[in-house]
Design a protein around this motif. Sequence first.
Motif, short mmCIF file in Angstrom:
data_model
loop_
_atom_site.label_atom_id
_atom_site.label_comp_id
_atom_site.label_asym_id
_atom_site.label_seq_id
_atom_site.Cartn_x
_atom_site.Cartn_y
_atom_site.Cartn_z
N GLY A 163 -35.56 -8.40 14.08
CA GLY A 163 -35.69 -7.09 14.70
C GLY A 163 -34.54 -6.14 14.46
N GLN A 164 -33.54 -6.56 13.69
CA GLN A 164 -32.36 -5.72 13.47
C GLN A 164 -32.27 -5.33 12.00
N PRO A 165 -31.87 -4.07 11.71
CA PRO A 165 -31.74 -3.65 10.31
C PRO A 165 -30.61 -4.41 9.62
N ARG A 166 -30.89 -4.83 8.41
CA ARG A 166 -29.90 -5.57 7.64
C ARG A 166 -29.97 -5.17 6.16
N VAL A 167 -28.82 -5.20 5.50
CA VAL A 167 -28.76 -5.08 4.04
C VAL A 167 -28.79 -6.50 3.49
N VAL A 168 -29.69 -6.75 2.54
CA VAL A 168 -29.77 -8.07 1.92
C VAL A 168 -29.34 -7.93 0.46
N ILE A 169 -28.37 -8.76 0.07
CA ILE A 169 -27.85 -8.70 -1.29
C ILE A 169 -27.71 -10.11 -1.86
N GLU A 170 -27.61 -10.17 -3.17
CA GLU A 170 -27.21 -11.40 -3.85
C GLU A 170 -25.78 -11.23 -4.32
N ALA A 171 -24.95 -12.24 -4.10
CA ALA A 171 -23.55 -12.19 -4.51
C ALA A 171 -23.19 -13.49 -5.21
N GLN A 172 -22.32 -13.38 -6.19
CA GLN A 172 -21.94 -14.53 -7.01
C GLN A 172 -20.63 -15.11 -6.52
N SER A 173 -20.67 -16.39 -6.14
CA SER A 173 -19.44 -17.05 -5.70
C SER A 173 -18.56 -17.31 -6.91
N GLY A 174 -17.26 -17.16 -6.73
CA GLY A 174 -16.35 -17.23 -7.87
C GLY A 174 -16.19 -18.60 -8.46
N ASP A 175 -16.53 -19.67 -7.72
CA ASP A 175 -16.24 -21.00 -8.22
C ASP A 175 -17.38 -21.62 -9.01
N ASP A 176 -18.62 -21.31 -8.64
CA ASP A 176 -19.73 -21.98 -9.34
C ASP A 176 -20.68 -21.01 -10.04
N TYR A 177 -20.45 -19.70 -9.92
CA TYR A 177 -21.22 -18.67 -10.62
C TYR A 177 -22.69 -18.63 -10.22
N ASN A 178 -23.06 -19.29 -9.13
CA ASN A 178 -24.43 -19.17 -8.64
C ASN A 178 -24.52 -18.00 -7.65
N LEU A 179 -25.75 -17.49 -7.49
CA LEU A 179 -25.97 -16.34 -6.62
C LEU A 179 -26.45 -16.81 -5.25
N ASP A 180 -25.74 -16.40 -4.21
CA ASP A 180 -26.15 -16.67 -2.84
C ASP A 180 -26.78 -15.42 -2.25
N LEU A 181 -27.67 -15.60 -1.28
CA LEU A 181 -28.38 -14.50 -0.64
C LEU A 181 -27.77 -14.27 0.74
N TYR A 182 -27.35 -13.02 1.00
CA TYR A 182 -26.70 -12.69 2.26
C TYR A 182 -27.42 -11.55 2.96
N ALA A 183 -27.43 -11.61 4.29
CA ALA A 183 -27.86 -10.48 5.13
C ALA A 183 -26.61 -9.91 5.79
N ILE A 184 -26.42 -8.59 5.69
CA ILE A 184 -25.21 -7.95 6.18
C ILE A 184 -25.55 -6.97 7.29
N ASP A 185 -24.87 -7.10 8.40
CA ASP A 185 -25.02 -6.18 9.53
C ASP A 185 -24.36 -4.85 9.15
N PRO A 186 -25.12 -3.73 9.10
CA PRO A 186 -24.51 -2.47 8.66
C PRO A 186 -23.50 -1.90 9.64
N VAL A 187 -23.49 -2.39 10.88
CA VAL A 187 -22.54 -1.89 11.87
C VAL A 187 -21.20 -2.61 11.73
N SER A 188 -21.23 -3.92 11.80
CA SER A 188 -19.99 -4.70 11.72
C SER A 188 -19.63 -5.10 10.31
N MET A 189 -20.60 -5.04 9.39
CA MET A 189 -20.48 -5.49 8.01
C MET A 189 -20.30 -7.00 7.91
N ASN A 190 -20.57 -7.71 9.00
CA ASN A 190 -20.49 -9.17 8.97
C ASN A 190 -21.67 -9.74 8.20
N PRO A 191 -21.43 -10.70 7.28
CA PRO A 191 -22.52 -11.28 6.50
C PRO A 191 -23.02 -12.59 7.12
N ARG A 192 -24.28 -12.89 6.82
CA ARG A 192 -24.84 -14.20 7.15
C ARG A 192 -25.55 -14.72 5.91
#
Length: 643
Positions: free
Chosen positions: A149-178
């Motif tokens: 029920g809350q707006p979120r930005v969803v992105i893929e980001a590449q971790s520096g150690d294994d070069y795989n892409l993880d999927l994150y949801a980011i709170d646009p208010v706090s910018m905290n990722p999950r």
Amino acid sequence: MFRIASVLIAATLLSASAARAQAPTPPPLDIYGRLPAFELASLSADGERLALVTTEGEQRLMLIHTVPGGVILGGARIGDAKVRDLSWVGDGHVLAVTSSTQRLPTGDQAELSFGQVYSLETRRITSVFERLPGVLRILYSFGAYRIDGQPRVVIEAQSGDDYNLDLYAIDPVSMNPRRLEENARNTRGYVLSADGRRLVRYSYREETGLWALQAKQPNGLWTTIWSTTALLDRPVIGGEGPDGDSVTIFAKPDEASAKVWRLMGLDGTWRPLPFEGEPDSLIYHPATGRLIGAAWREAEGWRYEFSDPAAARVWRSIGRAFEGRNPQLASWSDDLRQAIVFTSNSTDAGTFSFVDLDAGRADVLGEQYPQITADQVGEVRPISYPAADGLTIPGYLTLPPGVTDPQGLPLVVLPHGGPAVRDELQFDWWAQALASRGYAVLQPNFRGSSGLGQAHLEAGYGEWGRKMQTDLSDGVRYLATQGVIDPARVCIVGASYGGYAALAGATLDPGIYRCAVSVAGVSDLRAMLRWTEDRMGQNANAANRYWNRFMGARNASDQSLDARSPVLLAAQADASILLIHGRDDTVVPFSQSTAMAAALRGAGKPVELVELDGEDHWLSRADTRQRMLSATVAFIEANNPAN
């Protein structure tokens, strides 16, 4: 402001048509070379606020204001980065996706994407990676969703150690990722529902071409529902299907089938789209995220069809109001009652309008080239002609403003890049700039162009420098037999693949062109393939497979490419040549033009080389774009005067 009725539109078109009876005074050339004054627009879910991108010289600005009324609510200076997308994240935040040319640790340059979230409350813009330490700050994919029920930005980001892409949801208010998903190796992307549920993910192995689609099961595990080997023509995933139990996919179910948009059930079954024909793009509901429409690029402009009855009624009203102006849907409110419509045709240099169906009105938001008036826009005519082997080549002919009965005009052939893209009926700043100086401009959709059916695309395989080239000169001969152009006054101009076609026109197709202008063009086919192999770190890469298909080559060691490489045919050049290339080009290396210049000078042939400092492959900067345009027009006028 105008009412939603075709009467005023028709009156405007008649007035513009009558103005063509007299040749207007052409605008200054630099007006065409400027960045569009108005680039992007995105409507909020409630249809009451608008995020847009405008330009001031090289600088881009994001503004947010109310509609109608235009009360400014906020904004941010983006700078000289290129803005690729604007997306509302709830009612109070906007995601701006930008790209710029960056130098990698390897020394190579690449065009990289980034994401920033603008807050209407704080009026601050913050990187989506603000609270994501340990990842490469490069955006691979993005979207706005409502998760729990809350707006979120969803992105893929590449971790520096294994070069795989993880999927994150980011709170646009706090910018905290999950972190939503820890990606398995070779995973390239996801399709999510509007509430953030992961429906499918797909993986691809570059070296083997193995492409696989997996659906997420109720127990949280991923199960492969379809796979194929696609060294070329890899499938493309779109979005959620119309009923929530499928996704859209651009693919070939088997070798005997054409590659078109279809539905793939989450159970692995193939289904047809709820539309007839083969659409060029699909339209999804702004609130539910589900498929509701499709669009086709046709000779006279875009055609839309909707399976959602409410959307169909709305678009019929918009179509009537903007009849004859080639309306295109840019953004919709969640209830489909407000929309942003983009128009562009022979009297319209590109206009964004806000449409309010409830109020029955439309307001102009901004024009891409406000200094260019309707009577200064050259008429664009759809044409078609037969190639030497009988294949029909469609395209567009832009006439000088004021010309209604073309006879004996000087011609510029302007082939598109790609080569697997196409030109369409719209205001083209480059073609219109040339037409404003008295030239007819031919933009052929030669064989190998996309968007004209699979057969037309496949007719170009192996024809790089062969029939793809003669398709262009066949157009010159056709216009000459019609009396439209003077065959003794023809030049060829192009960028990227079109730049190669310009060089090939001067070296491989003698007696047609008086001059040739190559912008970021390929001159040495084998060197181009070797450069791509070096950048990719392997021979088996998708880019080289693409080039090999059109070039008709096995690999970079195929010596048959030498017979179609202008750099090795410089002594055969029978036209003056201008080379223009950006030093920051990450698609075609700058060395392709310097090598061609050296070869022509060595052969005693006339050549000029213009180096564009800080420019990429796409002419994204205003000052270098204007420099390219000024150099091109001066060169053509010197070698092929319009009068």
